[in-house]
Design a protein around this motif. Structure first.
Motif, short mmCIF file in Angstrom:
data_model
loop_
_atom_site.label_atom_id
_atom_site.label_comp_id
_atom_site.label_asym_id
_atom_site.label_seq_id
_atom_site.Cartn_x
_atom_site.Cartn_y
_atom_site.Cartn_z
N LEU A 142 0.95 -1.14 -0.08
CA LEU A 142 0.07 -0.04 -0.02
C LEU A 142 0.74 0.98 -0.10
N PHE B 291 3.46 -1.74 4.19
CA PHE B 291 3.43 -0.18 3.96
C PHE B 291 4.75 0.13 4.77
N ILE C 249 -4.38 5.26 7.82
CA ILE C 249 -4.10 3.69 8.24
C ILE C 249 -4.92 3.13 8.97
#
Ligand code: GLY
Ligand code: MN
Length: 463
Positions: free
Chosen positions: A24, A125, A137
């Motif tokens: 991500l 991430f 997040i």
């Protein structure tokens, strides 16, 4: 923007380095100064720029390693946006420019990630440096905002550092674009360094040069007659004849590649002999370090070579004494150069520092020292072709540090505190260039900016 192939290749190479899961990348959002609509100049996240290239807020990208699929999330502008901000190409067309074929409205990112969470899929991430991103997040992956940086992916950090460390030819060209602007910033500062001018007039003028190219500065300008304060951002002093002015500044290119140069300028155009002596030592250390920067050698060893030049120069002036190698081993030189020789440079001026300095500048073969001075070295590991880094030694006379060491009777076998007293008000000198490590050695990037005493005096305004 680079050709779409470059971004596609970068993502493919990244994908190969990650076993499985979903990567991500959240792009940055606008960051308000004092109310939501009044934002700081937008700066895209450097990792997002590296892999997805698009330079605007409201974007996110995922790379699904298991399904071999990339999706870019974002929204097309609506009429309301067009009224205030104008038309923008469709996201689909912008995505095509960076080689991404799947696009989705931003709101669908949450759905995609929720489905992946339900299937217990692995997420990757990178470390987060803005609270706003932590909150995103938290909402997307159900991780408490304060704990987001405990859940970062070490394998992703390693993979990204591997890819971003070696600069390709087009990246080096971008850095040299930034250096063209930086050349003008530095030569302008030299031409403006006359007694009676304020630091802020010069700092403002050179920042304006970067902006006038549609570029920006790569970090807040350090321009000061108190060069002994390493990162001094105060610009309120009036220049006086005979002072030294440190100018540590650089532009970042329109594509956000950085330059970072330091020159030290004698206000009024002439170094005193005392200043010249210290200047020559720093210059010698810098040139020695540049020559020593070759593939296969650790930057830590280059740092040590540079500080030995400094210690032996200061010994010749009677400020240091004793055996130079022993003095450096004991860390005595750090009274005068309490920082590292340099750092990697690229899309960030301290390249990838947001991923963790140790991941970028250190590895299994190179441990960080805990000795004062050397501990601050950001880039210590072995140099490889394609690395771009700064070489920026300095000599500073920092009264508070001198007083502290003197009171502690510290390293008196290597420091002549009585002689040193004559330099208390000297200030500081730093000289910095940006180099590319090549197959056989190194190359200083950009057009040479006046650096020797004769060159700097020739261009600096006469008081
Ligand atoms: N140019 C500022 C720094 O390298 O930290
Ligand atoms: Mn620097």
């Amino acid at each position: 923007m680079f050709d779409s192939k470059i971004y596609r290749e970068r993502r493919k190479r990244l994908q190969k380095k990650i076993d499985h899961g979903l990567i991500l990348f959240l792009g940055n959002e606008e960051s308000p100064m004092n109310y939501p609509d009044n934002a700081y100049r937008f700066r895209q996240d450097s990792n997002f720029l590296y892999f997805f290239g698009l330079d605007s807020p409201g974007l996110a990208g995922i790379i699904d390693v298991d399904e071999d699929k990339e999706i870019l999330f974002g929204d097309d502008v609506d009429v309301e946006d067009i009224i205030w901000m104008g038309e923008k190409p469709f996201l689909k067309d912008r995505a095509a420019k960076v080689g991404v074929t799947h696009v989705s409205p931003r709101a669908q990112l949450a759905d995609v990630l929720t489905r992946a969470l339900e299937k217990n899929r692995k997420f990757h991430f990178l470390p987060v440096y803005r609270e706003q991103t932590s909150l995103q997040i938290q909402n997307l992956l159900n991780i408490e905002a304060a704990k987001v940086n405990d859940c970062i992916s070490k394998s992703l950090i390693k993979a990204v550092v591997d890819l971003r460390s070696k600069k390709s030819k087009p990246e080096v060209e971008q850095i040299e674009e930034a250096l063209k602007i930086t050349y003008q910033m530095h030569t302008t500062a030299m031409k403006m360094a006359i007694p009676g001018k304020y630091e802020r007039e010069i700092a403002g003028a050179i920042e304006g040069i970067a902006l006038s190219y549609g570029a920006n500065i790569s970090f807040p300008i350090i321009l000061t007659v108190n060069g002994q304060i390493l990162h001094n951002h105060y610009h309120g002093n009036k220049l006086r004849q005979g002072q030294l002015m440190v100018n540590d500044s650089g532009a970042e290119s329109v594509m956000h590649y950085a330059a970072d140069i330091t020159r030290t300028i004698p206000v009024g155009g002439k170094f005193t002999s005392k200043q010249g002596e210290i200047y020559e030592i720093v210059l010698n250390a810098q040139e020695t370090a540049i020559q020593a920067s070759i593939p296969g050698r650790k930057n830590k060893d280059v740092h040590i070579k540079a500080v030995k030049v400094i210690a032996s120069g200061l010994k010749e002036l009677g400020i240091m004494k004793g055996d130079v190698d022993e003095a450096v081993k004991a860390g005595a030189h750090a009274l005068f150069m309490p920082h590292g020789l340099g750092h990697m440079m690229g899309l960030d001026v301290h390249d990838m520092e947001g991923l963790g300095e140790d991941h970028v500048g250190y590895d299994k073969k190179t441990e960080r020292s805990d000795q004062f001075g050397l501990a601050y070295l950001r880039m210590a590991k072995e140099l490889k072709p394609g690395y771009v880094l700064t070489v920026e030694p300095g000599i500073y006379f920092i009264p508070a540090l001198i007083d502290k060491w003197f009171k502690e009777n510290k390293l008196t076998e290597y420091i002549d505190y009585q002689k040193l007293d004559q330099y208390r008000d000297f200030g500081g000198i730093r000289i910095e260039d940006d180099i590319l490590i090549t197959e056989k050695g190194q190359r200083i990037l950009g057009k040479p900016i006046p650096k020797t005493i004769a060159q700097v005096e020739a261009i600096t305004a006469k008081g």
